[in-house]
Design a protein around this motif. Structure first.
Motif, PDB file in Angstrom:
ATOM      1  N   LEU A  54      -6.442   1.267   9.717  1.00 36.60           N
ATOM      2  CA  LEU A  54      -5.396   1.254   8.695  1.00 36.60           C
ATOM      3  C   LEU A  54      -4.262   2.224   9.053  1.00 36.60           C
ATOM      4  N   ALA A  55      -4.612   3.403   9.541  1.00 36.22           N
ATOM      5  CA  ALA A  55      -3.588   4.377   9.939  1.00 36.22           C
ATOM      6  C   ALA A  55      -2.728   3.832  11.075  1.00 36.22           C
ATOM      7  N   GLY A  56      -3.331   3.063  11.968  1.00 37.88           N
ATOM      8  CA  GLY A  56      -2.574   2.466  13.059  1.00 37.88           C
ATOM      9  C   GLY A  56      -1.730   1.282  12.623  1.00 37.88           C
ATOM     10  N   LEU A  57      -2.240   0.523  11.664  1.00 38.55           N
ATOM     11  CA  LEU A  57      -1.498  -0.642  11.166  1.00 38.55           C
ATOM     12  C   LEU A  57      -0.372  -0.258  10.219  1.00 38.55           C
ATOM     13  N   ALA A  58      -0.478   0.924   9.617  1.00 35.54           N
ATOM     14  CA  ALA A  58       0.517   1.374   8.637  1.00 35.54           C
ATOM     15  C   ALA A  58       1.077   2.729   9.080  1.00 35.54           C
ATOM     16  N   GLY A  70      -5.508   5.628   4.926  1.00 36.10           N
ATOM     17  CA  GLY A  70      -6.297   5.564   6.158  1.00 36.10           C
ATOM     18  C   GLY A  70      -6.776   6.933   6.597  1.00 36.10           C
ATOM     19  N   ALA A  71      -5.876   7.924   6.552  1.00 31.67           N
ATOM     20  CA  ALA A  71      -6.243   9.287   6.942  1.00 31.67           C
ATOM     21  C   ALA A  71      -7.320   9.857   6.023  1.00 31.67           C
ATOM     22  N   MET A  72      -7.227   9.567   4.740  1.00 28.91           N
ATOM     23  CA  MET A  72      -8.240  10.055   3.798  1.00 28.91           C
ATOM     24  C   MET A  72      -9.591   9.385   4.069  1.00 28.91           C
TER      25      MET A  72
END
Length: 171
Positions: A54-58, A70-72
């Motif tokens: 998610l962090a990579g997609l957003a 994503g980070a959380m």
């Protein structure tokens, strides 16, 4: 806010996330005991994998809220999963690695709590974020290397010394 290689970084986050989910799913009996600690650890580590993807997609500069989610996921589920992994790893995993796993989980959870409470201990926000996220990455690397070492085919000593002859051909 973006580095010159931000696309490569985002792709690496997505790949890491996918590999973490696949690794949590496929390591089964070779790495994990049976029981709730192992099952919980694997599910939580897979959740961290979803967080990385998610962090990579957003990217933070485009979809900040999704990136933060994503980070959380990485720091919350990954760090709790890391702590549980210390109790859920099979006895075939060396005892020092199981103890270090638990210690890394405690360290990462503590750093995550400090990060959330804005107590950075002189490291700054980014430094504390890394202390909260990097133990999972170091652990995944260590366990992956251990798995590769254990799965590497054994080469007979004679072959290494160059003394092994070619098998006779059959006609």
């Amino acid at each position: 806010m973006c580095s010159p290689q931000h696309d490569l970084m985002n792709v690496s986050f997505i790949a890491l996330g996918v590999l973490l989910v696949v690794g949590a799913a496929m390591t089964g009996g070779c790495l994990w005991r049976r029981g709730s600690a192992a099952t919980g650890a694997r599910l939580l580590l897979a959740g961290a994998g979803v967080g990385f993807a998610l962090a990579g997609l957003a990217p933070a500069d485009i979809h900040e809220n999704q990136h933060i989610l994503g980070a959380m996921l990485i720091m919350a589920t990954g760090n709790i999963g890391l702590l549980l992994a210390g109790f859920g790893l099979t006895d075939r995993v060396p005892n020092p690695l199981r103890w270090v796993t638990t210690l890394m989980g405690i360290t990462a959870i503590t750093a995550f709590g400090l990060f959330l409470s804005h107590h950075y201990l002189g490291l700054g926000m980014g430094g504390m974020e890394r202390v909260a996220a990097f133990p999972l990455l170091v652990w995944a690397l260590a366990v992956g290397v251990l798995g590769l070492i254990r799965q590497a085919p054994r080469i007979p000593d004679a072959m290494v010394a160059g003394k092994m002859t070619q098998p006779a051909r059959r006609s």
